[in-house]
Design a protein around this motif. Sequence first.
Motif, short mmCIF file in Angstrom:
data_model
loop_
_atom_site.label_atom_id
_atom_site.label_comp_id
_atom_site.label_asym_id
_atom_site.label_seq_id
_atom_site.Cartn_x
_atom_site.Cartn_y
_atom_site.Cartn_z
N THR A 160 47.47 24.34 73.76
CA THR A 160 47.40 22.88 73.93
C THR A 160 46.07 22.48 74.55
O THR A 160 45.47 21.48 74.16
N ASP A 208 50.31 19.63 67.52
CA ASP A 208 50.77 20.47 68.62
C ASP A 208 52.27 20.71 68.53
O ASP A 208 53.06 19.84 68.89
N GLU A 209 52.65 21.85 68.04
CA GLU A 209 54.06 22.22 67.86
C GLU A 209 54.88 21.05 67.32
O GLU A 209 55.88 20.66 67.90
MG LIG Z 1 51.35 23.57 74.55
#
Ligand SMILES: [Mg+2]
Lengths: 274, 368
Positions: free
Chosen positions: B54, B169-170
């Motif tokens: 991240t 992000d995910e």
């Molecule tokens: Mg993360």
Amino acid sequence: MADTPRKPFSIRQQSGFGTIAAICFLALYAPIIVLVVYSFNSGNSIAIWEGFSWRWYEAAWANDRVKDATIVSLKLAVSASLIATVVATMAALATTRTEPFRGMTAIYAAINQPLMVPEIVTAVALLIFFAIIKVHTGYQGLGYLIAAHTAFCIPFAYLPIRARLENMDLSLERAAADLYASPWQAFRYVTLPLMAPGIMAGAMLAFVISLDDVVITEFVKSGGQDTLPTYMLGQLRRIISPEINAISTVLLAISITVVTVFFVLSRRGNKSSG
Amino acid sequence: MRSVADAVAAVSAHQVTKVFGSGSDRVVALDDVSVDIRANEFFTLLGPSGCGKTTLLRLIAGFDHPTSGRIDLEGQDISYLPPYKRPVNTVFQSYALFPHMTVAENIGFGLKMLGKPQSEIDAEVSKMLKLVKMEAMRDRATSAISGGQQQRVALARALAPKPKVLLLDEPLSALDLKLRKEMQIELKRLQSETGITFIFVTHDQEEALTMSDRIAVMSAGKILQVGSPRQIYDHPSHRFVADFIGETNFLEAELTSVSKRVGKLKLGSGTTIDASLPGDGVAKGPVTAVVRPEHANLVKGKAAAASLTGKLGNIVYFGTDTHYHVALDDGGEFIVRMQNARDDAGRWSVGDAVGVSIDKDAVQVLRD
Ligand SMILES: [Mg+2]
Ligand SMILES: Nc1ncnc2c1ncn2[C@@H]1O[C@H](COP(=O)(O)OP(=O)(O)OP(=O)(O)O)[C@@H](O)[C@H]1O
């Protein structure tokens, strides 16, 4: 679900809860109900019921001093709550939307100071302070009251606005910045609309608090200036007539309306952020 | 032919280090990370929780700035450019849809901020709604659509301004398995249809292998290996990479000769076998090598083809294939995975003395 073996603790199930609740509500509302009822008394007494009439409302409406006091009260409450809301909004942004900095707790305490210092102390301090200014400038107008009311309204406006900002997902503002919104645009199109319910709530709270104030107003007002509450206080010292009840009832109606709008707004606001 | 590698990278990180806090709270979230991400590729950052995925994404988006090092976008240094000046958009894990706007207003937000005329915004929003198959939801409130639909809106919103790079992000972690599989395919489709460079973050190795053009495996703030899913899977360079992705067998062995990227490896059993080396700079001596379970076969007894010998321990049946756990004669365990055939039943039984033959090019020497 259906097979939960035991109900969670509920205070409403405790014996005596109903009685205590009833007593509390009675203590809170019985005097107000009496006040409202006697505002419709056709006699001169605030204690002996003589029949229904609008007489005291008419009397209050025709009373020029009541009119003047009402105008002063409204001018004062509107200006003080507006200024306080703007200041509180900026303060809330500065204390939630910046990197934590040294002295932030101190600032937080300073903003909320009017909630903690006894009102009478503030009142005396302002009396002395403004007296000095009055001597030097000769200015006797509404400015002193507006300044004083703004000061004690700020924390009331600040708290709901800050609460709103703290509950707001920070990634929303980040998303705005990611989508090419400059800091000002992100504020204008995302932060401000989302904090609007908090701002409305803060403004209304400030308005009601200002409308209602007696102690500070009594100390700060120049000779001949009266707001509704200080006018009523003055009346009580002489003759007590149901005219006071009538004015109080109108003030009560205004407050209830404003507070109801406040709740509706904050409920709706919480839903949309959830 | 000029290869892709010669072209200017879409995003490149040059020796990027990011440190949070100081003193005892000091965390090195990124440690001297250098990587080139090519234009139009589906690039995945893969690694366990807390490895800095991240953080790297936030530096590329502009929400944070590197402590040292530099980030380039198409050759331009953007390390200190604020997010709203970067032609890079993000799909947030929490979606971060604006709750006071409709689906269409959300998707059009970026274009509006760029000052595009309303007619153009409307046309683009319609195109995006079609792209993510959400035409019917145009005027819905974002709270009145499902999680999967919110995900699509978030994607459309990030794609509408046609960024050079899309950061994700995910984005699928909040979805249930079925929806997740659907969205994986959907994302691949969107990437090839739009031709935008995708940088995708996940800690799910299967997701990374199925979706990516290239993967960067991260651990503790460092990028350990960058390569195609095949390269990463078949030729892991580090123990961590081999362990993190798929199942694997580790062999302690001795490297007896080194030439180019191939070496001779003397196994514990005494046999010598060819092995791939992880680039230059691997010296002769004791090393660890890995072999994937499906790159080996069981042979009866002490057949000549066997590189390793042992006794069959456990047999675990998985439907399409079976895992055979072999207790090696020189100690250690080796797992062989073989496809099940119709006439397999009863061919192997626990306690059999077996040999393990290893496929050609299946042994990979690790860097550490
Ligand atoms: Mg993360
Ligand atoms: N703002 C911050 N302040 C202090 N430390 C931070 C901050 N942001 C991240 N870190 C630390 O940096 C390291 C990397 O964090 P990062 O969020 O990049 O991990 P990640 O790979 O995305 O993990 P996950 O898979 O759990 O999301 C972690 O140890 C984290 O605690």
